[in-house]
Design an enzyme around this catalytic site. Structure first.
Site, mmCIF file in Angstrom:
data_model
loop_
_atom_site.group_PDB
_atom_site.id
_atom_site.type_symbol
_atom_site.label_atom_id
_atom_site.label_comp_id
_atom_site.label_asym_id
_atom_site.label_seq_id
_atom_site.Cartn_x
_atom_site.Cartn_y
_atom_site.Cartn_z
ATOM 1 N N TRP A 207 1.017 -1.224 -0.376
ATOM 2 C CA TRP A 207 0.127 -0.047 0.003
ATOM 3 C C TRP A 207 0.931 1.244 0.348
ATOM 4 C CZ3 TRP A 207 -1.961 2.764 4.967
ATOM 5 C CH2 TRP A 207 -2.553 3.433 5.033
ATOM 6 N N ASP A 288 -0.776 -5.668 9.742
ATOM 7 C CA ASP A 288 -1.407 -4.278 8.994
ATOM 8 C C ASP A 288 -2.494 -5.182 9.213
ATOM 9 O OD1 ASP A 288 -3.611 -2.247 8.232
ATOM 10 O OD2 ASP A 288 -2.315 -1.693 6.921
ATOM 11 N N LYS A 324 -13.084 -0.670 6.329
ATOM 12 C CA LYS A 324 -14.126 -1.969 5.176
ATOM 13 C C LYS A 324 -14.891 -3.222 5.608
ATOM 14 C CE LYS A 324 -9.807 -0.677 4.126
ATOM 15 N NZ LYS A 324 -8.890 0.273 4.751
HETATM 16 N N1 PLA Z 1 -4.052 -0.674 5.708
HETATM 17 C C1 PLA Z 1 -3.902 -1.311 4.411
HETATM 18 C C2 PLA Z 1 -3.623 -2.338 3.852
HETATM 19 C C3 PLA Z 1 -5.007 -0.278 3.667
HETATM 20 O O1 PLA Z 1 -5.054 -1.046 1.872
HETATM 21 C C4 PLA Z 1 -5.101 1.021 3.967
HETATM 22 C C5 PLA Z 1 -6.169 1.408 2.881
HETATM 23 C C6 PLA Z 1 -4.643 1.507 5.771
HETATM 24 C C7 PLA Z 1 -3.905 0.329 5.653
HETATM 25 C C8 PLA Z 1 -5.574 2.330 5.709
HETATM 26 O O2 PLA Z 1 -7.163 2.225 5.735
HETATM 27 P P1 PLA Z 1 -8.005 3.133 7.097
HETATM 28 O O3 PLA Z 1 -7.584 4.694 7.076
HETATM 29 O O4 PLA Z 1 -9.043 4.287 5.918
HETATM 30 O O5 PLA Z 1 -8.689 2.074 8.359
HETATM 31 N N2 PLA Z 1 -6.644 1.641 1.730
HETATM 32 C C9 PLA Z 1 -7.638 2.458 1.027
HETATM 33 C C10 PLA Z 1 -7.631 3.645 1.118
HETATM 34 C C11 PLA Z 1 -8.025 1.408 0.791
HETATM 35 C C12 PLA Z 1 -6.482 4.563 1.356
HETATM 36 O O6 PLA Z 1 -5.491 4.393 0.182
HETATM 37 O O7 PLA Z 1 -6.925 5.382 2.213
HETATM 38 C C13 PLA Z 1 -6.647 1.937 -0.542
HETATM 39 O O8 PLA Z 1 -7.414 2.068 -2.048
HETATM 40 O O9 PLA Z 1 -5.589 1.483 -1.218
#
Ligand code: PLA
Length: 475
Positions: A207, A288, A324
């Site tokens: 991510w 995570d 989510k």
């Molecule tokens: N960790 C991972 C692996 C994630 O994919 C995301 C969210 C988070 C943490 C953080 O989510 P939160 O803070 O909203 O609880 N990833 C998303 C959104 C869904 C983003 O980039 O913020 C994504 O589209 O990858």
């Protein structure tokens, strides 16, 4: 070229000089001979470069207009003249571009936000019921610095299992965080404060925000192999080799389930081997867990990696998000927990985590935590939640099948098996950046440039259109 000069910076020829060129266009000079004109068209961004004589002419015009404007604004401008525009976020920037597009067939498979089969955001029934129950609450006080104790108690039971020894022994320090991002960031700050010399190993790929989080916490990072583009699966031997070669006692960031962006998780057997190697090397595992329930539809099963490491006696840390799996994206509700060696250690760790939170945001928000603890503390609501998580996971699985089916039906010569093999919210399609750009430009399909498709945005209504677009750019 008509230059309607709008000053943003006093000093000529710096990166931060941004002028309006003609309506809808912004002109940015990076040097006298390199001018980039950006046009925002139907939400997409089209960059064209001016070079040679035209660039020099435009550059002189920019300089003149900046000088004029600089004189005009001399008394007020200047404090932030060194500030250049931040780059667009690779994920949330996609949503911005999608919203700006007015095309009727546009499709957003960028950010990982669940949509129903009509493409609409969903409020879970268990959440509606929890909200109804807490609606009359007069309690609007501050939460403690570590958040709602009731919430964190239920959150860690979900992560580690109701019967976990570490819970009975009161060895888990847990605090409510600003969702999963906040959990990662709080841990990174804690790591920096109490293991200042340590590094963090981050999987390739991951991510995108993980890199930002540890960078801003000033923890140096290294990468470890995770995904093999050739097989579109796990690079297990590469991963094991990198874990083995890392200096003993290193910190590793692991995705507990539904790896983002690849949708590729280690099998149960592989997790066991990873855990054993971590033991031998004395590495620290930080999980995570942003998608518990989204991989298999079963929250217990998705906790498998955590349970394996916990049962092997690792002192793991875990960041949880309810964005989510409960659809509480904007409520920013999450939990950071750290398994400690004694109850005393866990009291100390919790107090220090709170100490880090206090000067940043003092204490976390109340409403989302109330929703989660209302659901998790009521067996009926919890059952309903499990059912709804499974429905979301199943809809995504059926969209994987539909996307693959349509690509094959169109006669694509490429192998799309990974679309159905991968799990969780994302499909790591293998499309190149150029193909992604074409998808957006020609078909109004919005996704991140690494080729990640958020399957949660695919519906029976748009899957054929999406498959056709993907087929066209990948022919
Ligand atoms: N960790 C991972 C692996 C994630 O994919 C995301 C969210 C988070 C943490 C953080 O989510 P939160 O803070 O909203 O609880 N990833 C998303 C959104 C869904 C983003 O980039 O913020 C994504 O589209 O990858």
């Amino acid at each position: 070229m008509a230059l309607k000069s709008v000053l943003t910076c006093r000093t000529p020829f710096t990166l931060s000089k941004v002028l309006e060129v003609s309506s809808g266009e912004r002109c940015q000079s990076t040097s006298a001979s390199n001018i980039v004109v950006q046009k925002v068209e139907r939400g997409g961004r089209i960059d064209r470069k001016l070079e040679g004589g035209r660039a020099a002419m435009a550059g002189r015009a920019i300089a003149r207009s900046n000088m004029r404007a600089g004189k005009r604004f001399m008394s007020t401008a200047g404090w932030w003249s060194h500030v250049t525009p931040a780059p667009r976020d690779p994920i949330l920037g996609v949503t911005e571009a999608f919203l700006a597009d007015t095309h009727p067939s546009k499709v957003n498979v960028g950010v990982g936000a669940y949509r129903n089969d009509k493409g609409k955001p969903v409020v879970l029934q268990c959440v509606r019921e929890a909200e109804r129950r807490i609606a009359g609450s007069k309690f609007m006080e501050y939460l403690p610095m570590g958040g709602s104790v009731k919430f964190t108690e239920f959150a860690i039971r979900l992560a580690y299992g109701d019967e976990a020894d570490v819970l009975n022994d009161k060895r888990v320090a847990s605090v409510q965080t600003l969702s999963g991002t906040g959990a990662c960031r709080l841990f990174a700050d804690f790591q920096k404060r109490f293991k200042p010399e340590s590094l963090v190993y981050i999987p390739i790929p991951t991510w995108s925000n993980h890199h930002n989080i540890w960078r801003d916490a000033r923890v140096e990072s290294r990468l470890f192999r995770y995904y093999d583009p050739a097989t579109k699966g796990l690079d297990f031997s590469g991963l094991m080799e990198d874990v083995k070669n890392a200096p003993s006692g290193s910190f590793f960031l692991l995705h507990a389930c539904a790896h983002n962006p690849t949708g590729v998780d280690p099998s149960e057997e592989q997790w066991k081997e990873i855990s054993q190697l971590f033991k031998e090397k004395g590495h620290f595992p930080l999980f995570d867990m942003a998608y518990q329930g989204f991989a298999s539809g079963d929250t217990e099963k998705d906790g498998q990696a955590i349970r394996i490491f916990m049962n092997d006696g690792h002192q793991i840390a875990c960041g949880q998000s309810f964005a989510k799996n409960m659809g509480l994206y904007g409520q920013r509700v999450g939990c950071l927990s750290v398994i400690c060696s004694t109850p005393q250690e866990s009291v100390a760790v919790k107090s220090q985590l709170q100490q880090i939170a206090r000067p940043m945001y003092s204490n976390p928000p109340l409403h989302g935590a109330e929703i989660v603890s209302t659901i998790l503390s009521d067996p009926e609501l919890k059952d309903l939640w499990h059912k709804e998580v499974k429905e979301m996971a199943d809809r995504i699985i059926s969209m994987r099948e539909a996307l693959r089916f349509n690509l094959e039906k169109l006669g694509s010569k490429l192998n799309w098996q990974h679309v159905t093999d991968q799990i969780g919210m994302f499909c790591y399609s293998g499309l190149t950046e150029e193909q992604v750009d074409r998808l957006t430009r020609e078909f109004h399909v919005y996704l991140t440039r690494n080729g990640r498709i958020s399957m949660a945005g695919v519906t029976t209504g748009n899957v054929e259109y999406l498959a056709n677009a993907v087929h066209e750019v990948s022919k």
